[in-house]
Write an enzyme that holds these catalytic residues in place. Structure first.
Site, PDB file in Angstrom:
ATOM      1  N   GLY B 209       0.844  -1.199   0.000  1.00 50.12           N
ATOM      2  CA  GLY B 209       0.000   0.000   0.000  1.00 50.12           C
ATOM      3  C   GLY B 209       0.874   1.242   0.000  1.00 50.12           C
ATOM      4  CB  SER B 210       0.314   4.571   1.466  1.00 54.32           C
ATOM      5  OG  SER B 210      -0.945   4.707   0.847  1.00 54.32           O
TER       6      SER B 210
END
Lengths: 427, 482
Positions: B209-210
């Site tokens: 993810g981020s």
């Protein structure tokens, strides 16, 4: 001439045997006493006695089979001794019993062709032995192969194998004309009259019944294989092996579907690893042992065959899995040598069949040779995961009284056949 | 009949040739694989006659020792489930895993360095003993991280590294198992869907993810095309690339902002654009620079370490495999099948904290023979230099902003300045996302780096930041809390 050659052949066998027992003693002197050396001497003495008997009773017999058998037996007893000295003592007694039967046959059955007159009796005894096992036998590892008589455990199937081989030799000898007469064709295969197919179907039925009732694919495959090989020799027709193969495959597939034990064996053959500590344990440990052997092996007595408690790591090591122990301690070199010994044994057997001058002798010798070939292939193939495992003995090597005694009986017949052929040639 | 008999013999020859062929395969070709099979306990039994060396934590807490029974030494683990997957087990039936497996030569005294001492011992008739292995694991840090995950009651993993050396101070994989009685629970441990035997820290492949934006940012800054002040505009809260829509986490438009703000607020639309501009090869180049697409060189058995990178159908893809622009944009925000291990992410944080120098991670500090003589001492070694020192400094500032005013607020504490990056990766199904925190502390003088991942986390992904905070504090010798 033959006996002098046999004696010469015995010399390296005796040396190998003595060196082998000395090696086991050296490697395991902490665990065992020096009696291993006396085993070696006793062993050499026994086979020299048999050699002397042969000089008198069957002077023209094949000079290679006995030395080969001696070496096989020596390898067996050596390995068994290394695994469990007490078991080796028992095996030595069985070996003596086997040699006694051998001597009795060589002395009293010199005209073995008289057996041809009693084939139905022998066949019935063979079948009865199996039937008794099925009814009264005890189950070991899911298969019903053993009978308890007194304090002894015997495997009637081993004797039955030899008796039925004799029966088939006589039966096929008398029926070969009929069986090789073509009356019709099935998918291009020449077929004899339907009524003569009876025995084939009976034999198939019997093998399949064996499989279902004894729960043992190995014995079933062995009996049917011997039958097919002998029918093929008798008729020279591929029809029998082809139809037989199809029938047997069909039966095997059916057995796989309905019999749990057969199903298990096949599943484990395909992938033993997923159940490495359950049903696949034995085969997985066998493969580990064999892999450990490498090219030259760990050396006799130096392999990793036993738990510290003295229990074998591979269950049934001295019987069904003795080849794994040999492959570990003697490596690829030793294991290949063993297979070559069996090949030589079968070669001599088939050669005796080719040389024999009457149908009964030919069929009997070919049947015995084929049974050794098939049995060796089935058990070695099983423990090295070439084919699904079935528990039968490695002839002359595995621990097991019935196997040793019955196989020496068969060996005696082979030697008598060659003695007769060669004597005829000399005379 | 003779021709049939001959043919029968040929069949015999063929069958026996088959036997020999299989034997050659088993004893020559397959032999090594058979010997290395984890279920092959032959060597284990043989070695049980040797008094195996101890495994110690960095403060000499005993993690693995022996119990003698019937002349054999059996392994016991006084700390039970402590770092179980890293330490591994050595069992006659179930084989060896973890460091018990990879350090076996030292533990049994068969490694070259120990061989001579053993030879002398044999001559003197002394009992043979293996060498002790001291780990870099700090029990205080390990226990704190494990307790934090336990408190949450969720699966996950924490890896803590020394920023300067790459030493592994903690490696937690939850759920864990008790090394002393796993044998009795073998079936259950193997069928447990939570896979307690798996070392999530090195084998767990998670969507970053981020947290992947650390790599995207490194590439962006070093490309010269972007600075923390680069201006962006987001009016819709989503962006369309080739007909595919990429949304921000909450769909909220962020309006006018700069790159540093996009980083601290983790604005997907902006990073998708950055990724699109940088292109596939730049993104992949920086993944490789940080060590993705290869196994980190930790002392564990190779099959217990997974390489991070892009996975297609369960297989690690090769950099350069064709991707369309949408996939590249997705990759820039840590989706598009990118899978990473917690160890790899901790190494990225370590590299940024160490001025761009990524160290070889190691869990074994030293090996000592039983006289206490050190026969092997780990020496910190640089593995890669993925980014320049000035890039690392810039990124540190951006990561401080994440903790102080961005998505990483949960890691903020008055006791020390922490720098980090969060990630909330959707995993699909009805499971919660994986929540990441990747960072280091103190920000102005980095000492310890961390990666935390919590599975099935709460929707906003706030589960991991407090764990990272308290674990970093423990590693710095400070009390937990804000």
């Amino acid at each position: 001439m033959e006996r002098r050659r046999e004696l010469v052949n015995f010399i390296p066998v005796a040396m190998l045997t003595l060196i082998g027992f000395a090696t086991v003693y050296a490697a395991r002197s902490a665990q065992i006493d020096s009696s291993s050396l006396s085993y070696g001497l006793l062993f050499v003495g026994l086979f020299l006695a048999v050699h002397l008997l042969m000089r008198m009773a069957a002077p023209h017999a094949d000079p290679y089979l006995l030395p080969i058998t001696a070496l096989l037996s020596a390898m067996g007893i050596m390995m068994i001794y290394r695994i469990d000295p007490a078991l080796a003592a028992a095996q030595t007694r069985w070996l003596m019993a086997g040699l006694a039967l051998f001597a009795a046959i060589v002395i009293f059955l010199r005209d073995y062709r008289k057996l041809d007159d009693y084939i139905y009796l022998l066949g019935i005894v063979g079948v009865l032995l199996l039937a008794v096992t099925i009814v009264a036998g005890k189950e070991v590892n899911g298969a019903r192969l053993w009978m308890g008589i007194g304090g002894l455990s015997i495997q009637p199937g081993e004797f039955s194998k030899v008796l039925i081989t004799i029966f088939l030799a006589g039966y096929l000898h008398s029926k070969r004309e009929l069986l090789s007469t073509t009356t019709w064709h099935l998918f291009g295969l020449p077929m004899p009259a339907l009524k003569h197919l009876g025995p084939l179907v009976t034999m198939w039925g019997m093998s399949f019944a064996l499989l279902l009732l004894m729960n043992d694919l190995g014995t079933s495959l062995l009996f049917f294989g011997i039958f097919l090989a002998m029918t093929y020799v008798a008729t020279g027709r591929m029809t029998y092996p082809v139809i037989g193969g199809v029938l047997f495959s069909g039966g095997a597939v059916l057995a796989y579907l309905v019999k749990a034990t057969v199903h298990t064996r096949v599943d484990i053959w395909i992938n033993p690893w997923i159940e490495f500590d359950g049903r696949g344990y034995q085969l997985v440990q066998s493969l580990f042992a064999i892999g450990d052997g490498g090219l030259f092996g760990t050396g006799l007595g130096k392999g990793y065959l036993l738990f510290p408690s003295g229990q074998t790591i591979i269950p049934a090591l001295p019987t069904d899995f003795i080849f794994s122990a040999i492959a570990e301690e003697l490596g690829l070199a030793g294991a290949t040598a063993l297979i070559v010994l069996y090949l030589l044994f079968c070669y001599r057997g088939f050669k005796i069949a080719v040389a024999a001058d009457d149908g009964f002798s030919k069929l009997l010798a070919a049947g015995i040779a084929a049974s050794f070939a098939l049995q060796t292939f089935v058990i070695i193939g099983g423990v090295i995961k070439l084919i699904p495992l079935t528990g039968i003995t490695l002839p002359f090597v595995s621990y097991g009284g019935s196997s040793i005694v019955a196989n020496f009986g068969a060996l005696a017949l082979l030697l008598l056949i060659s003695n007769r052929t060669n004597a005829g040639r000399v005379g | 009949m003779n021709s049939s008999i001959r043919k029968l013999f040929y069949v015999t020859v063929a069958l026996f040739a088959g036997l020999m062929g299989m034997l050659v395969y088993l004893q020559m070709v397959d032999a090594k694989d058979l010997a290395d099979n984890p279920h092959n306990t032959r060597k284990v039994y043989e070695q049980m006659r040797i008094q195996r060396g101890l495994i110690l934590a960095s403060d000499k807490t005993v993690l693995a020792q022996n119990q003698k029974q019937d002349n054999l030494y059996y392994r016991t683990y006084p700390q039970g489930d402590f770092a179980a997957q890293l330490i591994g087990y050595s069992d006659p039936t179930y084989g060896q895993t973890g460091l018990e497996h990879s350090m076996n030569d030292y533990l049994t005294g068969t490694a070259d360095e120990v061989e001579l001492t053993n030879f002398v011992d044999t001559l003197l008739g002394r009992e043979q003993r293996g060498a002790d292995v001291k780990l870099t694991i700090d029990p205080k840090v390990q226990s704190t991280a494990a307790a934090e995950l336990d408190k949450l009651g969720k699966r996950g993993s924490v890896v803590v590294l020394d920023v300067h050396t790459g030493a592994v101070l903690a490696m937690v994989s939850s759920p864990t198992f008790d090394l002393n009685n796993f044998q009795a629970n073998w079936q259950q441990l193997n069928s447990d869907p939570d896979a307690p035997l798996l070392n999530r820290a090195t084998q767990g492949l998670y969507t970053p993810g981020s947290s992947f934006k650390l790599i995207t940012t490194a590439a962006a800054l070093e490309s010269g095309q972007f600075t923390p002040d680069s201006k962006f505009r987001d009016d819709k809260g989503s962006i369309e690339i080739n007909g595919n829509v990429i949304h921000n986490w909450t769909d909220v438009p962020f309006g006018e902002h700069n790159f540093a703000e996009a980083f601290s607020e983790s604005i997907n639309t902006t990073f998708a654009q950055v990724g699109e501009q940088l292109g596939q090869s730049k993104l992949e180049e920086y993944q490789q620079k940080f060590g993705l697409y290869q196994k980190p060189p930790l002392e564990l058995p190779p099959d217990e370490i997974a390489a991070s990178g892009r996975y297609v159908n369960g297989q690690l893809a090769s950099p350069g495999d064709s991707m369309d622009p949408v996939q590249v944009a997705w990759m820039a925000i840590g989706q598009e099948n990118v899978q990473v291990t917690p160890l790899q992410m901790a190494m990225i944080a370590q590299a940024i904290g160490n001025g761009g120098k990524e160290m070889k991670p190691y869990a074994v500090d030293s090996v000592m023979d039983y006289n206490g003589t050190v026969i092997k001492q780990a020496s910190p070694e640089m593995w890669k230099q993925p980014i320049r020192a000035d890039t690392a400094a810039t990124m540190t500032q951006m990561m401080i902003k994440v903790v102080n005013e961005g998505t990483g607020l949960g890691a903020k504490t008055a006791k020390v300045q922490i720098a980090g990056k969060t990630g909330t990766a959707e995993v699909g199904g009805n499971k919660g996302p994986n929540a990441w925190f990747v960072g280091f502390a103190p920000a102005n003088n980095p000492q310890v780096a961390i990666a935390v991942v919590v599975e099935d986390a709460d929707e906003r992904g706030h589960d991991s930041s407090p764990i990272a905070r308290d674990t970093l504090l423990a590693a710095l010798g400070l009390p937990p809390g804000q």
